[in-house]
Design an enzyme around this catalytic site. Structure first.
Site, PDB file in Angstrom:
ATOM      1  N   LYS A 146      -6.407  -4.466 -23.699  1.00 27.27           N
ATOM      2  CA  LYS A 146      -7.105  -4.487 -24.994  1.00 27.27           C
ATOM      3  C   LYS A 146      -6.035  -4.448 -26.093  1.00 27.27           C
ATOM      4  O   LYS A 146      -5.175  -5.322 -26.114  1.00 27.27           O
ATOM      5  CB  LYS A 146      -8.123  -3.353 -25.055  1.00 27.27           C
ATOM      6  N   THR A 187      -7.734   0.693 -19.786  1.00 20.51           N
ATOM      7  CA  THR A 187      -7.380  -0.672 -19.404  1.00 20.51           C
ATOM      8  C   THR A 187      -6.100  -1.041 -20.141  1.00 20.51           C
ATOM      9  O   THR A 187      -5.770  -0.441 -21.169  1.00 20.51           O
ATOM     10  CB  THR A 187      -8.480  -1.672 -19.790  1.00 20.51           C
ATOM     11  N   GLU A 207       0.843  -1.209   0.000  1.00 19.06           N
ATOM     12  CA  GLU A 207       0.000   0.000   0.000  1.00 19.06           C
ATOM     13  C   GLU A 207       0.870   1.247   0.000  1.00 19.06           C
ATOM     14  O   GLU A 207       1.845   1.328   0.756  1.00 19.06           O
ATOM     15  CB  GLU A 207      -0.897   0.042   1.237  1.00 19.06           C
ATOM     16  N   ASP A 241     -11.538   8.448 -21.628  1.00 18.65           N
ATOM     17  CA  ASP A 241     -11.458   7.017 -21.323  1.00 18.65           C
ATOM     18  C   ASP A 241     -10.965   6.343 -22.605  1.00 18.65           C
ATOM     19  O   ASP A 241     -11.727   6.107 -23.537  1.00 18.65           O
ATOM     20  CB  ASP A 241     -12.829   6.484 -20.915  1.00 18.65           C
TER      21      ASP A 241
END
Ligand code: DSN
Length: 418
Positions: A235, A232, A62, A206
């Site tokens: 892709k 992402t 973290e 996006d």
């Protein structure tokens, strides 16, 4: 390397858990046995898979490199630092965060960084090609934010920039989102920037679907225009399943805090390392050739389907995907998906703009070329695939014969060659 690599060992999986080993083998056989035309999928490299299947999965980390809440992070820090540097260089970005677990997580963090619940967002409507996280009522975005939706024009099926500007003037959004899941044409980022500036809104792009084409220099980049770019990594970019955010330096701290601690806990350090590997691969001339070929293939596939009487929405494609209107054939998207599936062609049903059918049935299919291009297929194969899709959609009785032709193609261009 001073110690031997302790990496994916299929024999150990098969010994420990034959049931899951069988699932893994069956999925590999499915990938190898058919055509993968889902526009949002790809075949990631063995190097990426090796990083994913590594002991970096064990580490709690973290925080961010040099600022962790656990000891022992000095090694995984290097993976994240390398990945951040590669992302900034590849995309010309001022800041990069590699920790989002997915595209939806990345988008959630962007909302959290820039907005408060109840703020107004202007984004593309889902039925016109947007995304669930761009304001759908079934996602946090539509439930916690006031969403105004723009769409495409009915005549051209292109984004209606006049409507975007009018809605922005009327609704005064705090953030404007562009980027889509089923829009085959290029997006005019400069137009969105100008609209965002006029109303004082943040501009979020996006770029999940097309960032891999940007990485390869095959289409224009949103980075110079956007305040934040989310995407992402699995892709066209061909990395591991996951998300990433690029931002202007002035937003760096807000983005980082919104990812951790606001919306996520420990980062998946094996995935962060695998993202770094994918970024290195994407910076090569071979990848740039791949990105251009993905588009060339999509254009031939779209044109081939048009020649078969299946209408490409928006008249064709500039990217890796095409959206096809099946209404002339009187076959629903749902039936077309099933018929193609029976012929070993994997694609998805998709709403087309102004679709008279509900989403679960839909009037269209979406096809994409990232995976078949990774397999080495080119324009000649795309022409053949267009014919196979058209026949599968029209004639369910021909499924076995089409599957034989598919088998010949994927034997010549195998996924994960032995
Ligand atoms: N599920 C992705 C797609 O198929 O486009 C978007 O998140």
């Amino acid at each position: 390397m001073s110690t031997p690599f302790w990496g994916p060992d299929f024999g150990q999986l098969a010994d420990t858990d034959p049931e899951i080993a069988e699932v893994v083998l069956d999925e590999l056989a499915r990938l190898r046995g058919g055509l993968q035309l889902i526009a949002s999928e790809n075949l990631t490299s063995p190097a990426v898979l090796a990083a994913l299947g590594s002991t970096l999965s064990n580490k709690y980390a973290e925080g961010y490199p040099g600022r962790r809440y656990y000891g022992g992070c000095e090694v995984v820090d290097r993976a994240e630092e390398i990945g951040i540097a590669r992302a900034k260089e590849l995309f010309g970005a001022e800041h990069a965060n590699l920790q989002p677990h997915s595209g939806a997580s990345a988008n959630f963090a962007v909302y959290a960084a820039l907005l408060n619940p109840g703020d107004t967002v202007l984004a593309m409507s889902l039925p016109h090609g947007g995304h669930l996280t761009h304001g759908s009522k079934v996602s946090f975005s539509g439930k916690w934010f006031d969403v105004a939706a723009y769409g495409v024009r009915e005549d051209t099926e292109l984004i209606d920039y006049d409507q975007v500007r009018e809605l922005a003037r009327e609704r005064r959004p705090k953030m404007i989102i562009c980027g889509a899941t089923a829009y085959p044409r290029l997006i005019d980022f400069a137009a969105f920037r100008s609209i965002a500036d006029e109303v004082g809104a943040w501009l979020m792009v996006d770029a999940a679907h097309f960032i891999g084409l940007v990485a390869g220099g095959a289409i224009p980049s949103p980075v110079p225009y956007a305040d934040v770019v989310s995407f992402t990594t699995h892709k066209v970019l061909r990395g591991p399943r996951g998300g990433m955010i690029l931002a202007r330096e002035e937003l760096a701290a807000r983005i980082d805090k919104a990812v951790f601690p606001f919306s996520q806990g420990g980062p998946l350090m094996h995935a962060v390392a695998a993202k770094a590997v994918a970024l290195r691969e994407a910076a090569t001339p071979a990848y740039a050739r791949y990105a251009r070929q993905v588009i060339a293939n999509a254009q031939v596939l779209s044109g081939g389907l048009a020649a078969e009487g299946i209408r490409p929405v928006a008249g064709g494609t500039d990217t890796h995907l095409a959206l096809l209107d099946l209404r002339e054939l009187d076959v629903s998207g749902r039936d077309a998906e099933a018929r193609c599936g029976a012929a070993s062609i994997t694609l998805n049903k998709n709403a087309i703009p102004y679709d008279p059918q509900p989403p679960a049935i839909s009037s269209g299919i979406r096809v994409g070329t990232p995976a078949v291009t990774t397999q080495g297929m080119g324009e000649g194969e795309m022409k053949e695939i267009a014919g196979l899709i058209a026949r599968a959609v029209r004639d369910p009785a021909a499924a076995a014969e089409i599957a034989t032709a598919v088998s010949a193609l994927v034997t010549k261009y195998p996924a994960y060659p032995r």
